[in-house]
Design an enzyme around this catalytic site. Structure first.
Site, PDB file in Angstrom:
ATOM      1  N   SER A   1      25.518  60.882 102.559  1.00 38.42           N
ATOM      2  CA  SER A   1      24.167  60.403 102.990  1.00 38.42           C
ATOM      3  C   SER A   1      23.661  61.418 103.799  1.00 38.42           C
ATOM      4  O   SER A   1      24.371  61.844 104.777  1.00 38.42           O
ATOM      5  CB  SER A   1      24.052  58.927 103.629  1.00 38.42           C
ATOM      6  OG  SER A   1      23.044  58.420 104.116  1.00 38.42           O
TER       7      SER A   1
ATOM      8  N   HIS B   1      15.226  62.585 103.517  1.00 33.60           N
ATOM      9  CA  HIS B   1      16.512  61.596 103.023  1.00 33.60           C
ATOM     10  C   HIS B   1      16.866  62.125 101.738  1.00 33.60           C
ATOM     11  O   HIS B   1      16.433  62.004 100.849  1.00 33.60           O
ATOM     12  CB  HIS B   1      16.047  60.292 103.288  1.00 33.60           C
ATOM     13  CG  HIS B   1      16.816  59.301 102.587  1.00 33.60           C
ATOM     14  ND1 HIS B   1      16.809  58.603 101.364  1.00 33.60           N
ATOM     15  CD2 HIS B   1      18.259  58.714 103.018  1.00 33.60           C
ATOM     16  CE1 HIS B   1      17.459  57.889 101.011  1.00 33.60           C
ATOM     17  NE2 HIS B   1      18.698  57.915 102.094  1.00 33.60           N
TER      18      HIS B   1
ATOM     19  N   ASN C   1      20.577  60.785  99.357  1.00 32.89           N
ATOM     20  CA  ASN C   1      21.978  59.691  99.366  1.00 32.89           C
ATOM     21  C   ASN C   1      22.249  59.548  97.539  1.00 32.89           C
ATOM     22  O   ASN C   1      21.419  59.387  96.768  1.00 32.89           O
ATOM     23  CB  ASN C   1      21.752  58.475  99.855  1.00 32.89           C
ATOM     24  CG  ASN C   1      22.947  57.388  99.421  1.00 32.89           C
ATOM     25  OD1 ASN C   1      22.494  56.641  98.393  1.00 32.89           O
ATOM     26  ND2 ASN C   1      24.058  57.320 100.248  1.00 32.89           N
ATOM     27  N   THR C   2      23.420  59.926  97.382  1.00 37.70           N
ATOM     28  CA  THR C   2      24.079  59.422  96.229  1.00 37.70           C
ATOM     29  C   THR C   2      25.467  58.812  96.410  1.00 37.70           C
ATOM     30  O   THR C   2      26.084  59.204  97.418  1.00 37.70           O
ATOM     31  CB  THR C   2      24.126  60.745  95.075  1.00 37.70           C
ATOM     32  OG1 THR C   2      25.014  61.884  95.937  1.00 37.70           O
ATOM     33  CG2 THR C   2      23.023  61.233  94.747  1.00 37.70           C
TER      34      THR C   2
ATOM     35  N   HIS D   1       8.745  67.105  94.194  1.00 38.87           N
ATOM     36  CA  HIS D   1       8.692  66.397  93.081  1.00 38.87           C
ATOM     37  C   HIS D   1       9.025  67.173  91.708  1.00 38.87           C
ATOM     38  O   HIS D   1       9.848  66.519  90.905  1.00 38.87           O
ATOM     39  CB  HIS D   1       7.308  65.622  92.676  1.00 38.87           C
ATOM     40  CG  HIS D   1       7.082  64.493  93.442  1.00 38.87           C
ATOM     41  ND1 HIS D   1       7.521  63.233  93.381  1.00 38.87           N
ATOM     42  CD2 HIS D   1       6.415  64.389  94.889  1.00 38.87           C
ATOM     43  CE1 HIS D   1       7.392  62.338  94.192  1.00 38.87           C
ATOM     44  NE2 HIS D   1       6.538  63.023  95.254  1.00 38.87           N
TER      45      HIS D   1
ATOM     46  N   GLY E   1      31.483  46.411 106.921  1.00 41.54           N
ATOM     47  CA  GLY E   1      32.310  47.116 107.989  1.00 41.54           C
ATOM     48  C   GLY E   1      32.228  48.521 107.996  1.00 41.54           C
ATOM     49  O   GLY E   1      33.090  49.198 108.441  1.00 41.54           O
ATOM     50  N   GLY E   2      31.156  49.082 107.837  1.00 38.80           N
ATOM     51  CA  GLY E   2      30.970  50.530 107.709  1.00 38.80           C
ATOM     52  C   GLY E   2      30.908  51.098 109.393  1.00 38.80           C
ATOM     53  O   GLY E   2      30.960  50.153 110.193  1.00 38.80           O
TER      54      GLY E   2
END
EC number: 1.3.3.3
Length: 303
Positions: free
Chosen positions: A117, A131, A133-134, A169, A286-287
């Protein structure tokens, strides 16, 4: 987008696949961190008299090491006012109130998740925030999700025809078009719908792609094809965003530009705390709270 019914059951080689995904996310992290530090070194415009930033890495453990952990990589510099590039691999059981929201978790609450992330808040208002995230998630099913989206902070740059948005894009479209398992128009629309501030009736930025619950049939490549696409999303981002930063980072800006940037960052805070699924997922599993909330910008303003 409505959540699909994913097939249940895990392949015999799921441990190999988990290890490959984890290794990729960590490799991508290292590549991006090195590229961002090079950008810090190369600044020649405003604030170039300040020291170049460097990432500070901090490892963390979930549940005292019994539930995995991750690495926070944070940098505060002269190009990036605040940027975080984080990887984590966590496992455990979903809480009862969360199980029905995750495919396969109502049958068995155990889960495993690994991902990267990234959030970047540049100093120069001419440089858009971003941003990416994968992730790979395993319950009694398994799937990939993620995406990347751009947030210009100046109103005059928040238009579909702005060069940065067009370039971003196009990079995501090319990454999608390489893979049968990807659907660029769908993923673009999904991004537009997801990154939307309903209470303000406005988008967070100028979009990108977003996908989730990607578990393709074996006829079109299955897990290997989904993983290849997910890697290409990361690779495309790692090329296009540094290019956008370098195009803009030496441009001058005004105090009015800075004020506009801080107000737009306030919108970013509102979205992340009210709507972002990743934030909610991390806090409910619980991260690492410090890592999860590091996506928030360092300075904001509400008019």
């Amino acid at each position: 987008m409505e959540r699909p019914q994913l097939p249940q059951g895990l392949p015999a080689d799921i441990e190999r696949k988990k290890a490959e995904a984890k290794a990729w996310f960590e490799s991508l992290r290292d590549t991006i961190c090195a590229d961002f530090e090079a950008i810090e070194d190369d600044l020649a415009g405003p604030l170039s008299d300040r020291p170049a930033g460097r990432f500070v890495a901090k490892d963390w453990l979930r549940d005292e090491g019994n539930g995995g952990g991750g690495r926070m990589s944070m940098m505060e510099g002269r190009v990036f006012e605040k940027v975080g590039v984080h990887t984590s691999t966590v496992f455990g059981e979903f809480s009862p109130e969360f199980r029905d929201q995750i495919p396969g978790a109502s049958e068995d609450p155990r889960f495993w998740a690994s991902g990267i992330s990234l959030i970047a808040h540049p100093v120069n208002p001419n440089v858009p925030a971003v941003h990416m995230n994968t992730r790979m998630v395993v319950t009694t099913s398994n799937w990939f999700g993620g995406g990347a989206d751009l947030t210009p902070v100046l109103d005059r740059r928040r238009i579909p025809t702005d060069a940065d948005t067009v370039l971003f894009h196009r990079a995501m479209e090319i990454a999608c078009n390489r893979h049968k398992v990807a659907d660029y128009p769908k993923f673009k629309q999904w991004c537009d719908e997801y990154f939307y501030l309903k209470h303000r009736n406005e988008p967070r930025g100028t979009g990108g792609i977003f996908y989730d619950w990607l578990r393709s049939d074996e006829e079109i490549g299955g897990w290997e094809a989904d993983f290849a696409f997910t890697r290409d999303v990361g690779k495309a981002f790692a090329i296009v965003y540094p290019r956008i930063v370098r195009t803009n980072f030496n441009m001058p800006w005004t105090e009015q530009d800075r004020s506009e940037q801080l107000v737009r960052r306030g919108r970013y805070v509102e979205f992340n705390l009210l709507y972002d699924r990743g934030t909610i997922f991390g806090l409910k599993t619980g991260g690492n709270v410090e890592s999860i909330l590091s996506s928030l910008p360092p300075l904001v303003r509400w008019p």
